[in-house]
Design a protein around this motif. Structure first.
Motif: not given
Length: 626
Positions: A84-88, A204-218
């Motif tokens: 699962p990929v979460y919005s938080q 005031s949220y984000w949605s996407g994968s948090s299982s690795n660090t590529w998402i930072f700055g992406a």
């Protein structure tokens, strides 16, 4: 409950407080056809994700679809690689910090701008408590009627529009109304609302994968989607939260990344879009006395985006924010995070649109509004200029509103121009010499190719690269720029900014007199032109119209068919410039004698200003071509 574009159009009067005429004015300049196509695509993507989620949950009932942990709300957004990929949500006296209260009735500016007749849109982890005492008279319209009730959404919505029945709960735009949506199917809903004239929304949220660090700055697929929407809807500004990852050393993924990056390059996915405004969180600023007054929170995520763009662009209070809560109709609570700073900016943006419309009978383009917010920000951070921590600085709604007001007194410039391929725009301004001379350009960009898993790709994401320069007496002044390869380094102003779609030149101690502003572009402009916004402060254009000593300046015949004679006396070097009523330079030539025949019959019929320049002195006359 999903409402189609047709139904949304029929019911706009219920929750769009702008008048029908105002809505039509925005919609007529919106690419509705493109938005309808995008909406259909986003709807199909949403339905496909829901099918994957339902199938996953049927086989994995141990996973909750939605849960709350430490006041952070989570909900499954998608399934990737059978995970699962979460919005938080991004939660961890906003009007005082941003100086929005200076616009209120009785405030320092002598205005009465409190959000009257305006509407903010809030997407969040659920829906706000509509019956809260701080939302009287149907102030909050619930769009997703079957959405989950959310304390986070209630808190965020209150920060924007709470009425202030209890004074400490008053929102930044407390006389405005709001539309509350949950985050399920947000892209389709955003697209439909933008097609119907929405001006400002909060996320005031984000949605996407948090299982690795590529998402930072992406610049991920959601960032691309947001740029597609905002480019087609040029009056719509998406305001989002930067995130709260800068002190999460306990995370097995984020912790090592923090040590590697020194706290930089943390803004995730969707909030790296080019046309959106991303907000960081700082401590309360009761009185601004300089950069030392602005203290960074312990959690607010820093940029840059992978391509080096400045993220977040702006900061405001995000710590110890008290607002409405959903546990009862009178409940309130204190929370913190960039979730709390973003709605502070959203409320301020609504006020600025209201003030601009009051004076101009039209709204600003989103690029103008975003540019104005960054142009007028108070300096923050360890060194002059922008940085990847505080962006362009602390929101100063009072200064932004003053620029809007004094534009009509020829003390500031706000222009929305179009730059054609292969052309330049030039204009002259008279710096007062008593304050910094600042000029900035901002433009909405087309979407770039989405990153789907590459760590830290390099290279500019700009489609059309505009440039601004200021010149005077052989000196050239360049915009601020940062160095993404060295994110902690101080900002430079020694060359063009080839990364950001906002550029700002700041001359700290200008000599009083004329300066030339030039806007140009690199390469070829996609589609042959680019709309952009120009903002200039630290000037007094009434001073630039002083009569040139010992000279005469006559134009005849006037009106004419575009053929006329300029008669001048008393000086050697002289230049004639002509500007249309929007301030765009349309003609320029050197005058080599006392009598000069001018042919501008190629110009459209209308009213123009002819400016005769001699050194630091200038005089201006009106010309009519018929």
């Amino acid at each position: 409950m999903r409402i189609t574009l047709l139904l949304l159009t029929l019911f706009t009067g219920c929750f769009y407080a702008q008048t029908p005429a105002q809505l039509r004015q925005v919609i007529e300049q919106t690419d509705v056809a493109t938005l309808k196509n995008l909406g259909a695509e986003f709807k199909a993507e949403y339905e496909a994700r829901q099918e994957k989620i339902n199938n996953f949950l049927a086989l994995n009932p141990q996973f909750p679809k939605r849960y709350v942990e430490d006041l952070v709300e989570y909900e499954i957004y998608d399934i990737e690689n059978n995970n699962p990929v979460y919005s938080q949500t991004d939660n961890r006296n906003s009007a005082i910090t941003s100086r929005s209260n200076r616009l209120y009735n009785g405030g320092a500016l002598g205005l009465n701008v409190q959000g009257q007749g305006m509407t903010a849109h809030v997407w969040d982890g659920g829906i706000a408590l509509q019956t809260h005492v701080e939302f009287p008279n149907n102030k909050v319209f619930i769009f997703d009627a079957i959405g989950s009730l959310s304390s986070h959404a209630t808190h965020v919505t209150g920060t924007v529009v709470a009425q202030g029945i209890t004074a400490s709960l008053r929102g930044n735009a407390f006389d405005a109304s709001a539309v509350s949506y949950d985050w399920n199917n947000d892209l389709e809903e955003i697209t439909n609302a933008a097609a119907n004239g929405m001006l400002v929304s909060n996320h005031s949220y984000w949605s996407g994968s948090s299982s690795n660090t590529w998402i930072f700055g992406a610049y991920d697929s959601r960032a691309r989607s947001l740029d597609q929407i905002t480019f087609a809807a040029p009056f719509y500004l998406f305001v989002g939260s930067a995130g709260n990852d800068r002190n999460d050393f306990s995370s097995s993924i984020i912790g090592p990344y923090l040590n590697q990056k020194g706290g930089y390059n943390l803004v995730k996915g969707m909030h790296n879009a080019k046309n959106t405004l991303t907000v960081g969180a700082v401590e309360q600023v009761s009185i601004y006395n300089g950069p030392q007054s602005v203290l960074m929170s312990s959690f607010s995520s820093w940029g840059p985006a992978d391509d080096g763009r400045i993220k977040p662009e702006i900061v405001t209070k995000g710590t110890e924010v008290r607002s409405t809560w959903s546990s009862s109709n009178t409940a309130n609570a204190i929370s913190q995070g960039t979730s709390m700073s973003a709605p502070g900016i959203t409320g301020s943006a609504v006020l600025l649109q209201q003030h601009y419309n009051n004076l101009n009978a039209s709204f600003m383009r989103a690029a103008t509004l975003k540019g104005l917010i960054m142009h007028s920000a108070d300096e923050a951070g360890p060194a002059p200029g922008p940085d990847y921590m505080f962006g362009w600085g602390l929101m100063n709604t009072e200064r932004a509103a003053t620029i809007i007001t004094r534009r009509h007194e020829n003390k500031h410039i706000i222009q929305e121009n179009v730059l054609a391929n292969g052309t330049t725009f030039t204009t002259q301004v008279y710096a007062t010499g008593t304050e910094p001379l600042m000029a900035s350009i901002s433009w909405s960009e087309r979407a770039f190719t989405a990153n789907n898993g590459t760590n830290d790709p390099v290279g500019s994401h700009l489609i059309n690269d505009l440039d601004i320069r200021i010149t005077r007496n052989g000196d050239t002044f360049f915009p601020w720029r940062l160095q993404p390869s060295s994110p902690a380094s101080e900002a430079l102003r020694d060359g063009d900014n080839n990364i950001d779609n906002f550029e700002k030149i700041e001359i700290d101690t200008p000599t009083a007199g004329l300066y030339t502003i030039t806007v140009s572009h690199k390469g070829s402009l996609v589609s042959g032109n680019q709309t952009y916004s120009l903002i200039v402060s630290g000037i007094d254009q009434t001073l630039s119209n002083q009569t040139i000593a010992n000279t005469e300046f006559a134009i005849y015949p006037n009106p004419s068919n575009g053929l006329f004679t300029i008669a001048t006396e008393g000086f050697e070097s002289k230049i004639l410039e002509m500007f249309d009523i929007q301030g765009r330079s349309v003609f320029s030539t050197a005058l080599n004698s006392n009598l000069n025949d001018i042919n501008v019959s190629h110009l459209p019929k209308g009213v123009y200003m002819a400016r005769l320049i001699a050194g630091d002195q200038v005089t201006t006359k009106k010309i009519v071509i018929r």
